[in-house]
Structures are given as structure tokens and as C-alpha cells.
Motif scaffolding. Structure first.
Motif, PDB file in Angstrom:
ATOM      1  N   LEU A   1       3.153  -4.281   3.580  1.00 21.29           N
ATOM      2  CA  LEU A   1       4.245  -3.030   3.078  1.00 21.29           C
ATOM      3  C   LEU A   1       3.584  -1.986   2.903  1.00 21.29           C
ATOM      4  O   LEU A   1       2.608  -1.806   2.102  1.00 21.29           O
ATOM      5  N   SER A   2       3.652  -0.724   3.892  1.00 24.83           N
ATOM      6  CA  SER A   2       3.234   0.395   3.666  1.00 24.83           C
ATOM      7  C   SER A   2       4.221   1.501   3.549  1.00 24.83           C
ATOM      8  O   SER A   2       4.675   1.793   4.490  1.00 24.83           O
TER       9      SER A   2
ATOM     10  N   HIS B   1       4.426  -7.753  12.383  1.00 23.56           N
ATOM     11  CA  HIS B   1       5.369  -8.010  11.134  1.00 23.56           C
ATOM     12  C   HIS B   1       4.900  -7.440  10.072  1.00 23.56           C
ATOM     13  O   HIS B   1       4.799  -7.899   9.044  1.00 23.56           O
ATOM     14  N   ASN B   2       4.884  -5.846  10.319  1.00 19.41           N
ATOM     15  CA  ASN B   2       4.724  -5.006   8.998  1.00 19.41           C
ATOM     16  C   ASN B   2       5.847  -4.477   8.788  1.00 19.41           C
ATOM     17  O   ASN B   2       6.853  -3.867   9.737  1.00 19.41           O
ATOM     18  N   THR B   3       6.055  -3.798   7.767  1.00 22.68           N
ATOM     19  CA  THR B   3       7.108  -2.813   7.357  1.00 22.68           C
ATOM     20  C   THR B   3       6.607  -1.596   6.810  1.00 22.68           C
ATOM     21  O   THR B   3       5.518  -1.567   5.753  1.00 22.68           O
ATOM     22  N   ALA B   4       6.942  -0.497   7.634  1.00 21.87           N
ATOM     23  CA  ALA B   4       6.454   0.867   6.948  1.00 21.87           C
ATOM     24  C   ALA B   4       7.407   1.778   6.719  1.00 21.87           C
ATOM     25  O   ALA B   4       8.608   1.650   7.550  1.00 21.87           O
ATOM     26  N   PHE B   5       7.517   2.472   5.545  1.00 19.56           N
ATOM     27  CA  PHE B   5       8.628   3.555   5.247  1.00 19.56           C
ATOM     28  C   PHE B   5       8.206   4.865   4.802  1.00 19.56           C
ATOM     29  O   PHE B   5       7.155   4.907   3.917  1.00 19.56           O
TER      30      PHE B   5
ATOM     31  N   VAL C   1       0.885  -1.145  -0.056  1.00 24.77           N
ATOM     32  CA  VAL C   1       0.039  -0.120  -0.184  1.00 24.77           C
ATOM     33  C   VAL C   1       0.793   1.157  -0.083  1.00 24.77           C
ATOM     34  O   VAL C   1       1.655   1.403   1.028  1.00 24.77           O
ATOM     35  N   HIS C   2       0.794   1.976  -1.120  1.00 24.31           N
ATOM     36  CA  HIS C   2       1.717   3.386  -1.130  1.00 24.31           C
ATOM     37  C   HIS C   2       1.075   4.373  -1.677  1.00 24.31           C
ATOM     38  O   HIS C   2       0.110   4.247  -2.729  1.00 24.31           O
ATOM     39  N   TYR C   3       1.463   5.540  -1.667  1.00 18.57           N
ATOM     40  CA  TYR C   3       1.268   6.685  -2.651  1.00 18.57           C
ATOM     41  C   TYR C   3      -0.453   7.186  -2.403  1.00 18.57           C
ATOM     42  O   TYR C   3      -0.915   7.450  -3.448  1.00 18.57           O
TER      43      TYR C   3
END
Length: 372
Positions: free
Chosen positions: A128-129, A149-153, A83-85
């Protein structure tokens, strides 16, 4: 998805998997007044720009219990999504202000004047967010949520409102945030203690942004050493050699595989959405055995399973790195007390979520709540 407008009956037992949702004026995938929802393996980007309802990439808003519910059973799952932008560029009509545009939000499960409190449990795992206007992932006015267990950047990209943290809980009760990686922008909030009761942060890795408001005994402030951070198509959020996320997490019975579907280590799993050595950085079909199509059902707590450019800054120091802790239902770490913003936790649910929902594309009416 939302309730039946003619009868008022909530939608339920719906699965939204393997979709690409993008360029929607409103929300991407939305579950409103629903229950038994699985949102898994979707790619959601470029949504929420031009709606007046403060929408987000993926949102679960005011779910309704169908067939009863209890805090030890997952009935809603948001797993294995990229999930992004997503960002709001129009003011929310309710407040005349800019709000949300999050990657993933779990919204108002504690109920309000128009909605009863939701009694089931929600799992948000292996997502992934990144590069969203609001948060990467957060719980707002909610209860019985596990964000694991998520990755956020580099979320909080919007310049129209105060920056949201990457992964956090606000005004929430009985929420656990474990084994996550949150790589922030300069000046971005890292997490929150605001109005939380019985909220636990532990076994997370924080990097960039402000110092965490709360840190668990096994939280780490250090560079997670991701393969290639960025906001473009070539970004790769897998773990590289020497990452402090490798082999340092705590077992969590409901999440036995990673973002790619690879089996996680049973003893000390890797933190973040990817397991170390993941072969692919692409979008998987599903995030865990429990969320695979055709194998779903509601499982009670304790029913354990075996098994581009970088806009961020580089902060210093590192905290302790424990390797023992919450093995699924266990509420506390063996290496020290968890950092909590409230009381002790109930047994962590394991279960499998049933299915529902959420395709809220374009102009779907998804009234979103503002994070103060």
C-alpha cells in the motif's frame, strides 16, 4: 544497508520485516549495492524530508549480484509494506533540484558507469503506497522487475516538482505491471511509456488523474470502490461490494496471498493489495507464502505455487475487463495481447527471494536518481 565501506563487499542475505520506520530526515528503508533482500511487512512514513540525497520511503538502488543471477529468479522482494507521507523538501545536491520522495522505487538495475547491470529479478507485491511526494511505486532505469497486486492512492503530492505517476516504469526493460490499483490525484500522470522496452501494463485499474499513456487489453478505467479513501489514519483501501477489482485479475504464481496474508483465489484473483472480503486493513507480517521468514530460498521461473479526506477526482469511462491471462509464467493473455511498450516477455519468474536489506533511516547516504 550498503556495501562494506572497508572492503567494498556488497551486503547480502538480509531481511527487514515488521518494523515501523518514521520521522527520518533521510530515507526510510534503503538497500544499496546489496543482494538477496527481503523488505516485508513494514510501516514506513514521514521520511526523506530533510536530506540532500533525494531519498524515498523504500528504495532498492544499484543492487549487486552475489553468487550470480538470472532474470528468471527473484532475489529481491519488497512485499506487504504500508508506505505513506514520504516526501523530499530539500533539493538534491546532485542536480540542485527536487526529486523523488517516492513510496517505493526500484532504481538503476540496468547499471551505469559505476555499477554493473543487475541480473536477478525483483518482486514488488501487495504493498500500500499513498500520499507520497513522488510516485507510489516505480521502476527507474531498471530491468527484470515485477510490480504486481499493489494499491497506490493520491501520490505525487509534492508541489515542488512535476507530479510523478502512481505506479509506472521509466527507462526500463523487462518490467511487468499487473493487477494493480492506481487511484490518482486530479491532473496526476497515470503511467508512462517513456524510454521503456519490453514493459507490460495489464489487469490494472486506473481512476482519477490523467488518461493512461498505455492501456492493456484487460486494464480498466473505473472507480475501484475502495472502502474509505483518504490520507489519514482512518483510510481503508480494502475492496467494497461491487468493486471492479474483485475477481477480475490474472493469476500470478509468485503471489498467492494478499496484504493481510489471506489466500488469493486461484482462478481469477482480486486486483490490488487486498483480496475482497479481507478481515483487516492493518499491516500484515508478510505478503506471500514465498516471503515468510524461515521459508525462503531462490526459486526459478516456472516453479509455480498453488494455491480522511479524498483529494482525488472521479473520471468517467471503463475499459474491457478480461478474466483470463498470465498464470504465473505465461507471457500473454488469452483474451488479447498485452499492452507493451516493447517486445515480448520472458517466462515470469516465480521464486522466492532470499533476504536483504535495507534499513536506511535518518541520515543514511542514499544517492537517489532523478526521474526526468
Amino acid at each position: 544497508m550498503e556495501q562494506d565501506r572497508s572492503t567494498g563487499a556488497p551486503s547480502h542475505h538480509i531481511e527487514v520485516t515488521g518494523n515501523e520506520v518514521h520521522d527520518c530526515a533521510g530515507g526510510g528503508i534503503s538497500a544499496i549495492d546489496s543482494d538477496h533482500v527481503t523488505i516485508s511487512g513494514n510501516h514506513v512514513f514521514g521520511t526523506s524530508w530533510y536530506a540532500v540525497y533525494a531519498t524515498s520511503g523504500i528504495s532498492v538502488l544499484t543492487p549487486r549480484d552475489v553468487g550470480g543471477g538470472e532474470a528468471g529468479t527473484y532475489k529481491i522482494r519488497v512485499t506487504g509494506n504500508r508506505v505513506h507521507y514520504n516526501e523530499t523538501k530539500i533539493k538534491w545536491e546532485k542536480c540542485g533540484c527536487y526529486s523523488d520522495g517516492n513510496g517505493i522505487i526500484i532504481d538503476t538495475l540496468k547499471g551505469d558507469a559505476d555499477h554493473p547491470a543487475y541480473k536477478g529479478r525483483v518482486l514488488v507485491a501487495n504493498n500500500l503506497s499513498y500520499d507520497n511526494g513522488g510516485s507510489g511505486i516505480h521502476s527507474y532505469k531498471s530491468q527484470h522487475v515485477d510490480i504486481v497486486h499493489n494499491t497506490a492512492f493520491a501520490n505525487g503530492r509534492s508541489t515542488r516538482m512535476d507530479s510523478y505517476a502512481n505506479i509506472f516504469a521509466h527507462d526500463s526493460t523487462d518490467v511487468r505491471l499487473l493487477n494493480n490499483i492506481a487511484h490518482g490525484r486530479p491532473g496526476q500522470a497515470t503511467n508512462s511509456t517513456s524510454r521503456n522496452v519490453d514493459v507490460t501494463y495489464d489487469y490494472n485499474i486506473y481512476f482519477g488523474g490523467k488518461a493512461p499513456e498505455v492501456r492493456g487489453a484487460n486494464d480498466v478505467v473505473a472507480d475501484p470502490k475502495l472502502v474509505r479513501t483518504g490520507t489519514g489514519a482512518d483510510a481503508d483501501f480494502r475492496l467494497s461490494e461491487g468493486s471492479p477489482a474483485a475477481g477480475s485479475g490474472t493469476p500470478f504464481a509468485a503471489v498467492t496471498t494478499d496484504f493481510t496474508g489471506a489466500r488469493r483465489a486461484l482462478g481469477t484473483p482480486d486486483r490490488g493489495a487486498y483480496g475482497f472480503g479481507a478481515k483487516s486493513s492493518g499491516v500484515p507480517g508478510h505478503a506471500s507464502d514465498a516471503s515468510s521468514p524461515g521459508q525462503q530460498g531462490d526459486a526459478p521461473a516456472g516453479s509455480g505455487q498453488s494455491a480522511g479526506s479524498d483529494p482525488t477526482a472521479s473520471p468517467g469511462g471503463q475499459a474491457g475487463n478480461g478474466t483470463q491471462g498470465i498464470a504465473g509464467p505465461k507471457p500473454h493473455s488469452a483474451s488479447g495481447p498485452l499492452a507493451e511498450t516493447g517486445g515480448s516477455h520472458p517466462a515470469l519468474p516465480l521464486g522466492i527471494a532470499a533476504v536483504v536489506l535495507a534499513l536506511g533511516g535518518g541520515l543514511l547516504y542514499a544517492a537517489r536518481r532523478k526521474r526526468p
